[in-house]
Design an enzyme around this catalytic site. Structure first.
Site, mmCIF file in Angstrom:
data_model
loop_
_atom_site.group_PDB
_atom_site.id
_atom_site.type_symbol
_atom_site.label_atom_id
_atom_site.label_comp_id
_atom_site.label_asym_id
_atom_site.label_seq_id
_atom_site.Cartn_x
_atom_site.Cartn_y
_atom_site.Cartn_z
ATOM 1 N N ASP A 1 -1.422 -0.998 6.159
ATOM 2 C CA ASP A 1 -1.599 -0.544 7.542
ATOM 3 C C ASP A 1 -3.015 -0.120 7.881
ATOM 4 O O ASP A 1 -3.346 0.027 9.056
ATOM 5 C CB ASP A 1 -0.654 0.623 7.839
ATOM 6 N N ASP B 1 0.873 -1.168 0.000
ATOM 7 C CA ASP B 1 0.000 0.000 0.000
ATOM 8 C C ASP B 1 0.921 1.233 0.000
ATOM 9 O O ASP B 1 2.126 1.119 0.259
ATOM 10 C CB ASP B 1 -0.881 -0.021 1.245
ATOM 11 N N ASP C 1 -6.963 -2.058 4.090
ATOM 12 C CA ASP C 1 -5.992 -3.068 3.682
ATOM 13 C C ASP C 1 -6.314 -4.454 4.240
ATOM 14 O O ASP C 1 -5.717 -5.444 3.795
ATOM 15 C CB ASP C 1 -4.577 -2.669 4.154
#
Length: 629
Positions: free
Chosen positions: A503, A307, A507
């Site tokens: 995080d 990410d 996600d």
């Protein structure tokens, strides 16, 4: 008594050996032989029953050699050797328990020091000792010297020194001043301090770590899978060599002598000790690996996906400029546009919302409450502010609800939050986030560890994602992806295993879908941590490379230990086949093989002479270069 309760087979075998020695000493050799033989056969029958149950569950049993060795030594009259084999099998399991206890020291240390009590202060009353579960938000707590902080809080005292090594792996104490956050699980220094609780025990950092460690401690390494790769060919080779030795020599005792040194303890012991050692080393470094199987997958990772916001970047965007546009923007001016945008962002959960509100606060702008607000997760928010319809978010989201939107030019790493007022495009807020200073180094080290492909999966705008990817050296970018799109992308990747690092709440699905999900848990969401296989308790991206390195080293040492055991056993088997290894000597020699296997497997507790992860720099001061909604 402890030996008897924990290892009854060891105690029973020692008792039988003492009885046999006594019978021999007083001149009853036949009784000694019958006693030892009967006991050995009973143990062999128990091992056979356990092996059959394993076979019924679909697992190949590798105790067949041990059972055959016991029976064959009894048949040829080597009853002393049969007792030594039984003791070796029982002692091997005891040695495994001891080694695993040594390997789990770092895991269990976290559990043992979990805070249980707290000292709550109330005005006009002496400190009251309460259970940590009774602590409530806002409680003022007294933490005495050398006590563990019971919950997360804000330091009220002017100064404090804390040992956070159990949380971060940093050996040096850290200093905090009044108003700064302190973490549960940190060890207070030499002076008593007062803190205000900002979380309950259940929601505090240390409780999250303890919960993850309990899960990791309860996990067993994939011993069966590793052992099964070698058990069948090793067993077949041992029987073939033993049968050949009997056939060539014409002595049935030769068959028993070969099988005595072919017992499978190295196969059983090596993998679990190495895997638990690796998990212990990771825990000490602030990396919680939830199960042993994850170590094996980490060692084989071929694709690493990341990410962006909060993972490759620091997750704390800053406002660079306010660019009013159109009649609406010119009427409002920069401060008016920022005030309306920040007022709407009060109702958004996006990481940029807090940064927009913080920027407004820094300029002394008073935010207004909304009469109505609705958020489209990851896209933007629409709100009624002071009679005005305000829309804030991604360009596509704002364009659907307004007229005249124009894309604003951006430099490398910048992003724009678009704003519309009463159906007209009103301008943009240009923001930037800090790329983690060691992000490029981490990706380079992952490639050195065998990761063939790296990519970014983000919901952010394509332009900004591309800038960040180019800066850190990512090979592929998938931008403007919703959580479901990220899951689909990970599942479609052909090279496996796939590691995903993230995080945020959004996600969690893709972390669960990946072969190895890694959550940056220091500032990340509980949902992400629960969905992940690995949780990094520090805000340090270099731990991702270290986790892969630990996985590779642990599996390498496990396999190395297995091969050491097999090689030594084969050497002893050849000596026995040639008639140079009597059964009793062979049984004693096999204990040395077990010891060598265990000692080698325990090497996974340390980093070795040089480690790839050590080359990844820890994070220092960030440089600003990009973020996105």
């Amino acid at each position: 008594m402890t030996l008897i309760s924990r290892y009854p087979l060891v105690a029973a075998t020692l008792l039988c050996a003492a009885a046999v020695a006594g019978l021999l000493l007083f001149g009853y050799p036949e009784a000694a032989q019958w006693t030892a033989s009967l006991y050995a056969l009973l143990v062999a029958a128990r091992l056979t029953w356990d092996m059959v149950r394993q076979l019924l569950r679909g697992h190949w049993g590798i105790d067949l050699l041990a059972v055959t060795a016991v029976v064959s030594t009894v048949v040829v009259g080597e009853y002393v050797a049969s007792l030594i084999i039984v003791l070796m099998l029982a002692g091997g399991r005891a040695l495994e328990d001891f080694a695993q206890g040594r390997a789990q020291r770092e895991l269990s240390a976290l559990l043992e020091r979990a805070p249980m009590m707290a000292h709550r202060e109330r005005e006009g009353e002496p400190p009251e000792e309460i259970s940590v579960d009774e602590v409530r938000l806002g409680d003022v707590l007294l933490v005495r010297p050398a006590e563990v902080l019971p919950v997360d809080g804000t330091l009220l005292s002017g100064f404090g020194s804390f040992d956070e090594s159990a949380l971060t792996g940093e050996s040096l104490p850290v200093e905090r001043t009044a108003g700064q956050d302190v973490m549960s699980g940190a060890l207070n220094g030499q002076a008593a301090v007062r803190i205000r609780a900002t979380a309950t025990a259940e929601d505090s950092q240390y409780s999250r770590i303890v919960a993850l460690v309990r899960e990791a401690s309860a996990s067993r390494a994939p011993v069966v899978r590793l052992a099964d790769r070698y058990a069948v060919p090793f067993t077949a080779f041992a029987f073939l060599l033993a049968g050949t030795a009997w056939l060539v020599s014409g002595d049935p005792a030769r068959f028993a002598e070969v099988l005595v040194v072919a017992t499978p303890c190295p196969l059983l012991i090596a993998a679990p000790v190495a895997f638990v050692s690796g998990m212990g080393r990771a825990a000490k470094a602030g990396i919680i690996i939830k199960n042993g199987g994850t170590l094996e997958k980490l060692s084989r990772v071929k694709v690493a996906a990341f990410d962006k916001t909060g993972t490759l970047t620091g997750g704390r965007p800053v406002l660079l400029a306010v660019r009013p546009a159109g009649d609406a923007g010119r009427r409002l001016g920069p401060d008016g546009l920022l005030r309306l945008a920040a007022s709407a962002e009060q109702y958004s959960s996006h990481v940029l919302a807090a940064s927009v509100m913080e920027a407004a606060s820094d300029r002394g702008l008073e935010l207004q409450a909304a009469s109505d607000a609705e958020e489209a997760a990851t896209h933007g928010v629409a709100a009624q502010i002071g009679g005005l319809a305000v829309v804030v978010g991604k360009p596509a989201f704002v364009a659907e609800r307004s007229r005249g939107l124009e894309r604003t030019p951006l430099a490398s790493g910048e992003m724009a939050v678009y704003v519309a007022v009463d159906g007209d495009f009103a301008g943009t807020l240009v923001m930037s986030d800090a790329v983690r200073p060691n992000a490029a180094s981490v990706l380079e080290q992952l490639r050195a560890l065998g990761v063939a492909e790296t990519l970014m999966l983000t919901g952010d705008a394509r332009e900004t994602a591309g800038h960040i990817a180019a800066e850190v050296g990512l090979t592929r970018v998938q931008a403007e992806r919703l959580p479901a799109d990220k899951v689909e992308t990970v599942r479609a990747l052909r090279q496996r295993p796939v590691m995903m690092v993230g995080d945020g709440v959004n996600d969690a699905p893709v972390l669960a879908a990946a072969d190895v999900g890694v959550a940056m848990g220091a500032k990340g969401s509980t949902a992400a941590s629960e969905s992940a296989d690995v949780v990094i308790m520090l805000d340090d991206l270099s731990k991702v490379a270290q986790a892969v390195e630990i996985g590779r080293r642990s599996v390498k040492i496990a396999l190395q230990s297995i091969w050491i055991g097999i090689a030594l056993s084969i050497g002893l088997m050849i000596l026995a086949a040639l008639g140079f290894m009597p059964a009793v000597a062979g049984a004693l020699s096999q204990e040395l093989v077990d010891l060598a296997t265990i000692l080698n497997a325990l090497r996974a507790l340390g980093p070795g002479r040089t480690t790839t992860a050590a080359a990844v720099p820890a994070e220092r001061e960030p440089r600003y270069s990009g973020s996105v909604r």
